[in-house]
Scaffold this motif. Structure first.
Motif, PDB file in Angstrom:
ATOM      1  N   VAL A   1      -1.583  -7.978 -19.614  1.00  0.00           N
ATOM      2  CA  VAL A   1      -0.951  -6.664 -19.507  1.00  0.00           C
ATOM      3  C   VAL A   1      -0.609  -6.449 -18.042  1.00  0.00           C
ATOM      4  CG1 VAL A   1      -1.157  -4.191 -19.903  1.00  0.00           C
ATOM      5  CG2 VAL A   1      -2.322  -5.806 -21.436  1.00  0.00           C
TER       6      VAL A   1
ATOM      7  N   LEU B   1      -5.502  -8.536 -16.879  1.00  0.00           N
ATOM      8  CA  LEU B   1      -4.926  -7.257 -16.467  1.00  0.00           C
ATOM      9  C   LEU B   1      -4.415  -7.406 -15.036  1.00  0.00           C
ATOM     10  CD1 LEU B   1      -4.468  -4.245 -17.201  1.00  0.00           C
ATOM     11  CD2 LEU B   1      -6.735  -3.772 -16.234  1.00  0.00           C
TER      12      LEU B   1
ATOM     13  N   ASN C   1       6.721  -2.576 -23.088  1.00  0.00           N
ATOM     14  CA  ASN C   1       6.183  -1.389 -23.730  1.00  0.00           C
ATOM     15  C   ASN C   1       7.084  -0.172 -23.516  1.00  0.00           C
ATOM     16  OD1 ASN C   1       4.035   0.259 -25.002  1.00  0.00           O
ATOM     17  ND2 ASN C   1       3.843   1.132 -22.967  1.00  0.00           N
TER      18      ASN C   1
ATOM     19  N   GLU D   1       4.386  -5.917 -20.657  1.00  0.00           N
ATOM     20  CA  GLU D   1       4.677  -5.113 -19.466  1.00  0.00           C
ATOM     21  C   GLU D   1       4.455  -3.648 -19.788  1.00  0.00           C
ATOM     22  OE1 GLU D   1       6.977  -2.031 -18.459  1.00  0.00           O
ATOM     23  OE2 GLU D   1       8.112  -3.385 -19.745  1.00  0.00           O
ATOM     24  N   ALA D   2       3.663  -2.971 -18.943  1.00  0.00           N
ATOM     25  CA  ALA D   2       3.382  -1.548 -19.141  1.00  0.00           C
ATOM     26  C   ALA D   2       3.449  -0.831 -17.799  1.00  0.00           C
ATOM     27  CB  ALA D   2       2.008  -1.360 -19.781  1.00  0.00           C
ATOM     28  N   VAL D   3       4.594  -0.957 -17.125  1.00  0.00           N
ATOM     29  CA  VAL D   3       4.762  -0.353 -15.807  1.00  0.00           C
ATOM     30  C   VAL D   3       5.603   0.910 -15.936  1.00  0.00           C
ATOM     31  CG1 VAL D   3       4.563  -2.613 -14.709  1.00  0.00           C
ATOM     32  CG2 VAL D   3       6.838  -1.698 -15.208  1.00  0.00           C
TER      33      VAL D   3
ATOM     34  N   GLY E   1       0.267  -3.838 -15.400  1.00  0.00           N
ATOM     35  CA  GLY E   1       0.157  -2.403 -15.202  1.00  0.00           C
ATOM     36  C   GLY E   1      -1.191  -1.910 -15.682  1.00  0.00           C
ATOM     37  N   ALA E   2      -2.007  -1.393 -14.763  1.00  0.00           N
ATOM     38  CA  ALA E   2      -3.362  -0.975 -15.109  1.00  0.00           C
ATOM     39  C   ALA E   2      -3.507   0.541 -15.132  1.00  0.00           C
ATOM     40  CB  ALA E   2      -4.362  -1.587 -14.129  1.00  0.00           C
TER      41      ALA E   2
ATOM     42  N   LYS F   1      11.460  -2.373 -14.396  1.00  0.00           N
ATOM     43  CA  LYS F   1      11.116  -3.278 -15.490  1.00  0.00           C
ATOM     44  C   LYS F   1      11.909  -4.585 -15.395  1.00  0.00           C
ATOM     45  CE  LYS F   1       9.582   0.302 -18.721  1.00  0.00           C
ATOM     46  NZ  LYS F   1       8.183  -0.102 -18.876  1.00  0.00           N
TER      47      LYS F   1
ATOM     48  N   GLY G   1      -1.527   0.844 -19.800  1.00  0.00           N
ATOM     49  CA  GLY G   1      -1.875  -0.566 -19.671  1.00  0.00           C
ATOM     50  C   GLY G   1      -3.322  -0.847 -20.005  1.00  0.00           C
ATOM     51  N   THR G   2      -4.235  -0.004 -19.518  1.00  0.00           N
ATOM     52  CA  THR G   2      -5.641  -0.241 -19.823  1.00  0.00           C
ATOM     53  C   THR G   2      -5.932   0.007 -21.303  1.00  0.00           C
ATOM     54  OG1 THR G   2      -6.139   2.014 -19.050  1.00  0.00           O
ATOM     55  CG2 THR G   2      -6.490   0.206 -17.502  1.00  0.00           C
TER      56      THR G   2
ATOM     57  N   GLU H   1      -2.274  -5.973 -11.677  1.00  0.00           N
ATOM     58  CA  GLU H   1      -1.744  -4.834 -10.926  1.00  0.00           C
ATOM     59  C   GLU H   1      -1.218  -5.326  -9.591  1.00  0.00           C
ATOM     60  OE1 GLU H   1      -0.643  -2.084 -10.261  1.00  0.00           O
ATOM     61  OE2 GLU H   1      -1.054  -0.744 -11.934  1.00  0.00           O
TER      62      GLU H   1
END
Length: 416
Positions: free
Chosen positions: A23, A46, A132, A103-105, A25-26, A112, A30-31, A48
């Motif tokens: 993942v 994870l 995401n 991707e979860a930014v 992006g924390a 992105k 993301g978490t 970052e």
């Protein structure tokens, strides 16, 4: 119209192997996604961009499992085992052996695309690259790579470790086995996957945006936020649209509107009230004020109606020369629900949703539509074809310029 992969017809396709996921992006999203992977016995990396952000994310994961143990919902050994499979890092090269990268930014197309361009150079051949994004163009993101066939949307809902729904977004080039794998992974994570086409907002956010936009129309015409919320909560929603907006943050939708400003029809009706709130620094619970006032700041207490918001709403109406009138709860409910149904009809006509029943699944599981009502499609079908057509014609009249009326046949007849 989007052309769909029939997952049953492609049932003979073997999904790609996924034993490890990453993942990027924390943050909260993301978490949350990372926790779903850990709970599903996957190895989870994870990533970052800096150590401080990474530490905050790792702390969120640790606190989650501590709460689970403290509540008696997980054993200490199980929590420790889940956390042992989390690999927190700032090193992009750690993504090289990963089977699935999500991707979860920040929800910004440029950001992105930069992430995917960098990922393209590191991820192994055959790795699935998922975004995401909640409303951006998956094809535009995929175009930043040399392998758009491996790119798919996995739109989780927040909090990702709690909400069951995942929209699996098929891009124009997404390979059939990637789509099949994405659906299977979502199921493995304990989620309810719904395949959608690639269009702004996909199924859920597009329909919810139409619902909220109609509610904003009613603010201009004579209602106040608490009246709209009360009418829809009486129907069965846990929270009305303006309370939801405050909870999620008004700036999120504001950024979305700003990204669409260049292509918006200048003749279409546009309500500036949400923009005015954001310009005043009222971004919802996190700033202590939005549509409502939160005397305990960002706490959990329900917001209180605010005279300053009433003044702002009244001035917005006056600026447009709108003579405000009283709107009853029945009209508020009817218009809000019909707006959902109308947008659902267009989503189905365009092939963004494959089946009418998918609309109900998305709205029930991701947007709090009352389960006792079955979803907007089920609600519409109970009205009958003639009444629904008349209702949508009335909705078009009261909605003003720029409103596009959908064909009710698409919600009345189940798609193949």
């Amino acid at each position: 119209m989007t052309e769909y992969v029939d997952l049953e017809r492609h049932g003979e396709l073997a999904p790609r192997q996924v034993s490890a996921m990453a993942v990027i992006g924390a943050g909260t999203m993301g978490t949350g996604i990372a926790i779903t992977g850990l709970d599903a016995d996957l190895e989870v990396t994870l990533l970052e961009q800096d150590a401080a952000a990474l530490q905050r994310g790792a702390n969120r994961v640790r606190e989650h499992y501590a709460r689970r143990v403290g509540a008696g919902k997980m054993s200490t050994d199980r929590a420790a085992e889940c956390q042992s499979r989390l690999h927190a890092t700032t090193d992009w090269n750690a993504l090289a052996p990963i089977d699935l990268v999500i991707e979860a930014v920040f929800e910004d197309l440029t950001v992105k695309r930069e992430v995917f361009a960098r990922l393209d150079k590191i991820a192994k051949p055959g790795a699935i690259l998922a975004t995401n994004t909640s409303y951006l163009d998956v094809d535009a993101i995929a175009a930043a790579t040399s392998r758009p066939r491996d790119v798919v949307g996995l739109h989780f809902f927040s909090p990702a470790n709690v909400m069951r729904l995942v929209e699996v977004v098929r891009g124009a080039a997404t390979a059939p086995d990637v789509l099949v794998t994405a659906v299977e992974v979502a199921k493995r994570l304990g989620k309810l996957p719904v395949v959608t086409g690639n269009a702004f907002g996909f199924v859920g956010n597009r329909i919810f945006s139409a619902y909220r936009r109609q509610c904003e129309f009613m603010l201009e015409e004579g209602a106040m936020p608490e009246q709209v919320d009360a009418a829809l909560e009486a129907f069965g929603f846990a929270m009305g649209p303006f309370a939801v907006a405050d909870l999620s943050g008004l700036d999120i939708a504001w950024r979305m509107r700003q990204s669409q400003a260049a292509i918006r029809d200048p003749a279409a009706r546009y309500v500036r009230i949400p923009d005015m709130l954001c310009e005043a620094g009222r971004l919802g619970r996190k700033t202590g004020s939005g549509y409502y006032l939160y005397e305990d700041g960002a706490g959990k207490a329900r917001g209180q109606p605010d005279a300053r918001v009433h003044e702002l709403v009244n001035s917005a109406s006056a600026n447009k020369g709108i003579v405000r009138r009283s709107l009853g709860a029945d009209e508020i409910k009817r218009r809000a629900l019909l707006a959902m149904v109308n947008e659902a009809a267009m989503v189905l006509a365009e092939g963004v949703a494959q089946r009418a029943s998918d609309v109900d699944v998305v709205l029930l599981n991701g947007y709090g539509f009352p389960r006792t009502e079955g979803g907007p499609v089920t609600w519409a079908r109970q009205r009958g074809a003639d009444a629904l057509r008349t209702d949508l014609e009335w909705l078009a009249q009261v909605s003003g310029p720029g409103f596009v009326q959908g064909d009710p046949r698409h919600v009345l007849e189940e798609s193949a």
